[in-house]
Structure formats: structure tokens, C-alpha cells
Design a protein around this motif. Structure first.
Motif, PDB file in Angstrom:
ATOM      1  N   TYR A  16       0.836  -1.200   0.000  1.00  0.00           N
ATOM      2  CA  TYR A  16       0.000   0.000   0.000  1.00  0.00           C
ATOM      3  C   TYR A  16       0.872   1.250   0.000  1.00  0.00           C
ATOM      4  O   TYR A  16       0.595   2.210  -0.721  1.00  0.00           O
ATOM      5  CB  TYR A  16      -0.933  -0.022   1.211  1.00  0.00           C
ATOM      6  N   GLU A  17       1.933   1.232   0.799  1.00  0.00           N
ATOM      7  CA  GLU A  17       2.847   2.376   0.859  1.00  0.00           C
ATOM      8  C   GLU A  17       3.684   2.507  -0.412  1.00  0.00           C
ATOM      9  O   GLU A  17       3.964   3.616  -0.863  1.00  0.00           O
ATOM     10  CB  GLU A  17       3.744   2.263   2.082  1.00  0.00           C
ATOM     11  N   ALA A  18       4.062   1.390  -1.010  1.00  0.00           N
ATOM     12  CA  ALA A  18       4.902   1.417  -2.210  1.00  0.00           C
ATOM     13  C   ALA A  18       4.116   1.748  -3.475  1.00  0.00           C
ATOM     14  O   ALA A  18       4.676   2.277  -4.439  1.00  0.00           O
ATOM     15  CB  ALA A  18       5.607   0.068  -2.376  1.00  0.00           C
ATOM     16  N   HIS A  19       2.830   1.414  -3.484  1.00  0.00           N
ATOM     17  CA  HIS A  19       1.990   1.602  -4.678  1.00  0.00           C
ATOM     18  C   HIS A  19       0.670   2.273  -4.287  1.00  0.00           C
ATOM     19  O   HIS A  19      -0.404   1.675  -4.437  1.00  0.00           O
ATOM     20  CB  HIS A  19       1.721   0.247  -5.354  1.00  0.00           C
ATOM     21  N   PRO A  20       0.724   3.521  -3.798  1.00  0.00           N
ATOM     22  CA  PRO A  20      -0.487   4.168  -3.277  1.00  0.00           C
ATOM     23  C   PRO A  20      -1.562   4.447  -4.325  1.00  0.00           C
ATOM     24  O   PRO A  20      -2.733   4.580  -3.972  1.00  0.00           O
ATOM     25  CB  PRO A  20       0.039   5.473  -2.677  1.00  0.00           C
ATOM     26  N   ASP A  21      -1.190   4.530  -5.582  1.00  0.00           N
ATOM     27  CA  ASP A  21      -2.160   4.847  -6.627  1.00  0.00           C
ATOM     28  C   ASP A  21      -2.737   3.615  -7.322  1.00  0.00           C
ATOM     29  O   ASP A  21      -3.518   3.744  -8.262  1.00  0.00           O
ATOM     30  CB  ASP A  21      -1.516   5.755  -7.681  1.00  0.00           C
ATOM     31  N   VAL A  22      -2.366   2.425  -6.856  1.00  0.00           N
ATOM     32  CA  VAL A  22      -2.822   1.181  -7.475  1.00  0.00           C
ATOM     33  C   VAL A  22      -4.057   0.667  -6.743  1.00  0.00           C
ATOM     34  O   VAL A  22      -4.104   0.650  -5.512  1.00  0.00           O
ATOM     35  CB  VAL A  22      -1.695   0.111  -7.425  1.00  0.00           C
ATOM     36  N   ASP A  23      -5.063   0.250  -7.518  1.00  0.00           N
ATOM     37  CA  ASP A  23      -6.230  -0.410  -6.937  1.00  0.00           C
ATOM     38  C   ASP A  23      -5.898  -1.900  -6.859  1.00  0.00           C
ATOM     39  O   ASP A  23      -5.833  -2.574  -7.892  1.00  0.00           O
ATOM     40  CB  ASP A  23      -7.462  -0.187  -7.810  1.00  0.00           C
ATOM     41  N   PRO A  24      -5.655  -2.418  -5.659  1.00  0.00           N
ATOM     42  CA  PRO A  24      -5.196  -3.801  -5.523  1.00  0.00           C
ATOM     43  C   PRO A  24      -6.190  -4.843  -6.034  1.00  0.00           C
ATOM     44  O   PRO A  24      -5.810  -5.965  -6.309  1.00  0.00           O
ATOM     45  CB  PRO A  24      -4.953  -3.960  -4.023  1.00  0.00           C
ATOM     46  N   GLN A  25      -7.436  -4.458  -6.179  1.00  0.00           N
ATOM     47  CA  GLN A  25      -8.450  -5.392  -6.669  1.00  0.00           C
ATOM     48  C   GLN A  25      -8.126  -5.857  -8.089  1.00  0.00           C
ATOM     49  O   GLN A  25      -8.492  -6.963  -8.471  1.00  0.00           O
ATOM     50  CB  GLN A  25      -9.818  -4.709  -6.640  1.00  0.00           C
ATOM     51  N   TRP A  26      -7.422  -5.055  -8.859  1.00  0.00           N
ATOM     52  CA  TRP A  26      -7.183  -5.353 -10.263  1.00  0.00           C
ATOM     53  C   TRP A  26      -5.752  -5.793 -10.547  1.00  0.00           C
ATOM     54  O   TRP A  26      -5.355  -5.902 -11.705  1.00  0.00           O
ATOM     55  CB  TRP A  26      -7.540  -4.146 -11.126  1.00  0.00           C
ATOM     56  N   VAL A  27      -4.970  -6.053  -9.514  1.00  0.00           N
ATOM     57  CA  VAL A  27      -3.585  -6.478  -9.697  1.00  0.00           C
ATOM     58  C   VAL A  27      -3.544  -7.973 -10.036  1.00  0.00           C
ATOM     59  O   VAL A  27      -4.144  -8.792  -9.339  1.00  0.00           O
ATOM     60  CB  VAL A  27      -2.747  -6.193  -8.427  1.00  0.00           C
ATOM     61  N   ARG A  28      -2.837  -8.304 -11.107  1.00  0.00           N
ATOM     62  CA  ARG A  28      -2.668  -9.715 -11.484  1.00  0.00           C
ATOM     63  C   ARG A  28      -1.691 -10.377 -10.510  1.00  0.00           C
ATOM     64  O   ARG A  28      -0.774  -9.739  -9.998  1.00  0.00           O
ATOM     65  CB  ARG A  28      -2.123  -9.825 -12.901  1.00  0.00           C
ATOM     66  N   PHE A  29      -1.872 -11.665 -10.280  1.00  0.00           N
ATOM     67  CA  PHE A  29      -1.000 -12.390  -9.357  1.00  0.00           C
ATOM     68  C   PHE A  29       0.455 -12.360  -9.808  1.00  0.00           C
ATOM     69  O   PHE A  29       1.361 -12.340  -8.980  1.00  0.00           O
ATOM     70  CB  PHE A  29      -1.470 -13.827  -9.160  1.00  0.00           C
ATOM     71  N   THR A  30       0.699 -12.352 -11.105  1.00  0.00           N
ATOM     72  CA  THR A  30       2.093 -12.295 -11.576  1.00  0.00           C
ATOM     73  C   THR A  30       2.743 -10.974 -11.177  1.00  0.00           C
ATOM     74  O   THR A  30       3.903 -10.965 -10.749  1.00  0.00           O
ATOM     75  CB  THR A  30       2.168 -12.473 -13.105  1.00  0.00           C
ATOM     76  N   ASP A  31       1.989  -9.875 -11.288  1.00  0.00           N
ATOM     77  CA  ASP A  31       2.513  -8.577 -10.860  1.00  0.00           C
ATOM     78  C   ASP A  31       2.651  -8.524  -9.342  1.00  0.00           C
ATOM     79  O   ASP A  31       3.648  -8.012  -8.814  1.00  0.00           O
ATOM     80  CB  ASP A  31       1.608  -7.437 -11.333  1.00  0.00           C
ATOM     81  N   LEU A  32       1.655  -9.040  -8.641  1.00  0.00           N
ATOM     82  CA  LEU A  32       1.687  -9.051  -7.185  1.00  0.00           C
ATOM     83  C   LEU A  32       2.906  -9.816  -6.687  1.00  0.00           C
ATOM     84  O   LEU A  32       3.632  -9.350  -5.797  1.00  0.00           O
ATOM     85  CB  LEU A  32       0.403  -9.671  -6.629  1.00  0.00           C
ATOM     86  N   HIS A  33       3.163 -10.963  -7.270  1.00  0.00           N
ATOM     87  CA  HIS A  33       4.329 -11.770  -6.895  1.00  0.00           C
ATOM     88  C   HIS A  33       5.617 -10.964  -7.088  1.00  0.00           C
ATOM     89  O   HIS A  33       6.475 -10.920  -6.195  1.00  0.00           O
ATOM     90  CB  HIS A  33       4.369 -13.051  -7.726  1.00  0.00           C
ATOM     91  N   ALA A  34       5.738 -10.313  -8.225  1.00  0.00           N
ATOM     92  CA  ALA A  34       6.949  -9.524  -8.504  1.00  0.00           C
ATOM     93  C   ALA A  34       7.092  -8.359  -7.533  1.00  0.00           C
ATOM     94  O   ALA A  34       8.203  -8.070  -7.059  1.00  0.00           O
ATOM     95  CB  ALA A  34       6.912  -9.010  -9.943  1.00  0.00           C
ATOM     96  N   TRP A  35       5.986  -7.700  -7.221  1.00  0.00           N
ATOM     97  CA  TRP A  35       6.045  -6.561  -6.307  1.00  0.00           C
ATOM     98  C   TRP A  35       6.388  -6.993  -4.883  1.00  0.00           C
ATOM     99  O   TRP A  35       7.116  -6.293  -4.186  1.00  0.00           O
ATOM    100  CB  TRP A  35       4.733  -5.797  -6.318  1.00  0.00           C
ATOM    101  N   VAL A  36       5.856  -8.126  -4.450  1.00  0.00           N
ATOM    102  CA  VAL A  36       6.197  -8.633  -3.113  1.00  0.00           C
ATOM    103  C   VAL A  36       7.686  -8.960  -3.057  1.00  0.00           C
ATOM    104  O   VAL A  36       8.400  -8.552  -2.129  1.00  0.00           O
ATOM    105  CB  VAL A  36       5.355  -9.872  -2.740  1.00  0.00           C
ATOM    106  N   CYS A  37       8.176  -9.662  -4.066  1.00  0.00           N
ATOM    107  CA  CYS A  37       9.592 -10.042  -4.085  1.00  0.00           C
ATOM    108  C   CYS A  37      10.515  -8.824  -4.148  1.00  0.00           C
ATOM    109  O   CYS A  37      11.648  -8.887  -3.680  1.00  0.00           O
ATOM    110  CB  CYS A  37       9.869 -10.971  -5.260  1.00  0.00           C
ATOM    111  N   ALA A  38      10.011  -7.713  -4.702  1.00  0.00           N
ATOM    112  CA  ALA A  38      10.816  -6.497  -4.834  1.00  0.00           C
ATOM    113  C   ALA A  38      10.817  -5.641  -3.563  1.00  0.00           C
ATOM    114  O   ALA A  38      11.610  -4.695  -3.466  1.00  0.00           O
ATOM    115  CB  ALA A  38      10.312  -5.674  -6.005  1.00  0.00           C
ATOM    116  N   LEU A  39       9.971  -5.966  -2.598  1.00  0.00           N
ATOM    117  CA  LEU A  39       9.955  -5.194  -1.358  1.00  0.00           C
ATOM    118  C   LEU A  39      11.311  -5.296  -0.667  1.00  0.00           C
ATOM    119  O   LEU A  39      11.899  -6.378  -0.590  1.00  0.00           O
ATOM    120  CB  LEU A  39       8.859  -5.690  -0.418  1.00  0.00           C
ATOM    121  N   GLU A  40      11.778  -4.179  -0.173  1.00  0.00           N
ATOM    122  CA  GLU A  40      13.106  -4.126   0.456  1.00  0.00           C
ATOM    123  C   GLU A  40      13.240  -5.109   1.614  1.00  0.00           C
ATOM    124  O   GLU A  40      14.291  -5.730   1.786  1.00  0.00           O
ATOM    125  CB  GLU A  40      13.371  -2.708   0.950  1.00  0.00           C
ATOM    126  N   ASN A  41      12.183  -5.274   2.398  1.00  0.00           N
ATOM    127  CA  ASN A  41      12.235  -6.138   3.582  1.00  0.00           C
ATOM    128  C   ASN A  41      11.869  -7.590   3.314  1.00  0.00           C
ATOM    129  O   ASN A  41      11.853  -8.403   4.235  1.00  0.00           O
ATOM    130  CB  ASN A  41      11.317  -5.581   4.674  1.00  0.00           C
TER     131      ASN A  41
END
Length: 66
Positions: A16-41
Motif C-alpha cells: 500500500y505504501e509502495a503503490h499508493p495509486d494502485v487499486d489492488p483489486q485489479w492487480v494480477r497475481f504475476t505482478d503481485l508476486h513480482a512486487w512482493v519479491c521487490a519489497l526491500e524487507n
């Protein structure tokens, strides 16, 4: 120790903090997976994710965005 796939709420907050302008309802799992893996922590094995884990993260992110 960093975030793991089971840290659903913490991951949702960071997304939510990294992608404040994204509506998470429409995020594809492939993108979600990549974004989670890219989180600094994030420090878990990328191959350990499942559709159920990704769905849980997405649902928590939707709740966080409300």
C-alpha cells in the motif's frame, strides 16, 4: 529477519505504501508476486508462494486501501 510469505498484513501495508495509486483489486497475481519479491524487507524464497498466499495478500491490501 525480513518479511515472509505468511506475513500477509505486513506485506499488504508495505505494498500500500509502495503503490499508493494502485487499486489492488485489479492487480494480477504475476505482478503481485513480482512486487512482493521487490519489497526491500522481503527475504523469503520467491518459489514458495502459492495462489492462496497471493490471494490472502491481495485481500489484506484491499482492506488496507479502504
Amino acid at each position: 529477519m525480513g518479511l515472509r510469505w505468511t506475513d500477509t498484513l505486513d506485506i499488504a501495508i508495505e505494498l500500500y505504501e509502495a503503490h499508493p495509486d494502485v487499486d489492488p483489486q485489479w492487480v494480477r497475481f504475476t505482478d503481485l508476486h513480482a512486487w512482493v519479491c521487490a519489497l526491500e524487507n522481503f527475504s523469503d524464497d520467491p518459489t514458495k508462494s502459492t495462489e492462496g498466499l497471493l490471494e490472502g495478500i491481495q485481500m489484506a491490501w484491499i482492506d488496507e486501501a479502504r
